[in-house]
Design an enzyme around this catalytic site. Structure first.
Site, PDB file in Angstrom:
ATOM      1  N   CYS A 175      10.372   1.034  18.726  1.00 27.31           N
ATOM      2  CA  CYS A 175       9.380   0.765  17.686  1.00 27.31           C
ATOM      3  C   CYS A 175       8.984   2.041  16.946  1.00 27.31           C
ATOM      4  CB  CYS A 175       8.153   0.051  18.241  1.00 27.31           C
ATOM      5  SG  CYS A 175       7.105  -0.588  16.912  1.00 27.31           S
ATOM      6  N   ASP A 231      11.091 -10.907  14.540  1.00 22.09           N
ATOM      7  CA  ASP A 231      10.153  -9.787  14.496  1.00 22.09           C
ATOM      8  C   ASP A 231       9.287  -9.942  13.251  1.00 22.09           C
ATOM      9  OD1 ASP A 231       8.859  -7.297  14.234  1.00 22.09           O
ATOM     10  OD2 ASP A 231      10.518  -6.251  15.197  1.00 22.09           O
ATOM     11  N   HIS A 266       9.622  -8.841  18.347  1.00 21.64           N
ATOM     12  CA  HIS A 266       9.512  -7.389  18.437  1.00 21.64           C
ATOM     13  C   HIS A 266       9.340  -6.987  19.905  1.00 21.64           C
ATOM     14  CE1 HIS A 266       8.539  -3.465  16.701  1.00 21.64           C
ATOM     15  NE2 HIS A 266       7.587  -3.362  17.602  1.00 21.64           N
TER      16      HIS A 266
END
Length: 298
Positions: A175, A231, A266
């Site tokens: 991330c 996501d 995600h």
């Protein structure tokens, strides 16, 4: 207001917390670098969190100096071995907590010297923040990309002086760290990069003047991007934009690849969170190691 790319890290943390999970939160918060979990990462999904043995490894917390500042880092490597391939492991917004340390041990068990620097160390201790919005405002938003790049350079230098082969260096990140991996692939001394659900486009400012899309045509190392098809914070059309930009660039730029896992959120590799998806996580890990090998980091 949270930046959209950072909010995606928070969304996976919203499901209701059971009594057992609450107990986990009270007993497993981060107490030292690579030990326990950051407070803002709770609730912790203890039933899926992976625990990698340190048997046969040399592990621990170290510091190295960059511009007069001692950067703390966690490392793991096969014990008693030198000339090891090196992998830089770049943390999420939560800093170097247990999940990142365990990821380093996984790489070490695969034969790498893995090092994860605490890239927020000058701005604050992310483990002490229970409120994610405050963590973002007080720490994450104040971290300059230039500082991060210099700290990663320092990590490479430390690895070279402690058993690593600097002709075989890779980077991976998750991330927030996925974006950093993309940036470092354009300027750092690495042969390969793997970005797990890292943001490619977005707003810029004095501290974060460029995104991976702005450097797509000048990559020095090929990047493998691993993304979830569901996501909410990273639209799939941004991957298409990045692919088009990469196609106009260097040989390394053109060698980039992307894998999108359908119906996957995600942070699907984060085994301590509700967003974890075992299938994509296992496949992504396999692809990560294969990417490093294919690009000479073995």
């Amino acid at each position: 207001m949270l930046r959209k790319d950072l909010k995606t890290e928070f969304d996976a943390l919203l499901p209701g917390q059971s009594t057992e999970q609450g107990a986990t939160r009270r007993t497993a918060l981060k107490v030292a670098l690579g030990v326990g979990y950051a407070a803002a990462a709770a609730p912790i999904m203890a039933q899926t969190a992976i625990k990698t043995t340190a048997a046969g490894l040399k592990t621990g917390e170290i510091t190295y100096e960059v511009n007069g500042f001692k950067v703390p880092a966690y490392f793991a490597a096969p014990a008693g071995m030198t000339n090891l391939p090196v992998v830089l492991v770049v943390h999420e917004i939560f800093g170097v907590h247990e999940y990142i340390a365990d990821t380093c041990r996984r790489f070490a068990q695969a034969g790498y010297l893995a090092i994860a620097p605490e890239l927020y160390a000058r701005q604050g201790d992310p483990s002490q923040y229970a409120e994610m919005a405050k963590l973002m405002a007080d720490v994450v938003s104040k971290v300059p990309d230039a500082q991060v790049m210099a700290d990663l350079d320092g990590a490479v230098q430390w690895a070279g002086a402690n058993g690593g082969d600097l002709a075989k260096v890779a980077i991976t990140g998750f991330c927030w760290g996925g974006r950093i991996a993309g940036l470092y692939a354009a300027q750092g001394p690495v042969k390969a990069a793997v970005a797990w659900y890292g943001r490619l486009v977005g707003a810029t400012n004095e501290l974060t003047p460029k995104n991976p899309i702005d450097l797509a045509a000048v990559m020095r190392a090929p990047v493998l991007g691993l993304y979830g098809g569901k996501d909410a914070g990273i639209p799939l059309d941004t991957l298409d934009t990045m692919k088009a930009a990469l196609a106009t660039g260097t040989a390394a730029s053109k060698a980039a690849q992307f894998v999108v896992y359908p119906d996957t959120p995600h942070a699907f590799h984060a085994d301590y969170r509700a967003s974890y998806r075992q299938g994509p996580a296992v496949d992504g890990w396999k692809r990560c190691l294969e990417w490093f090998k294919a690009n000479g980091v073995v």
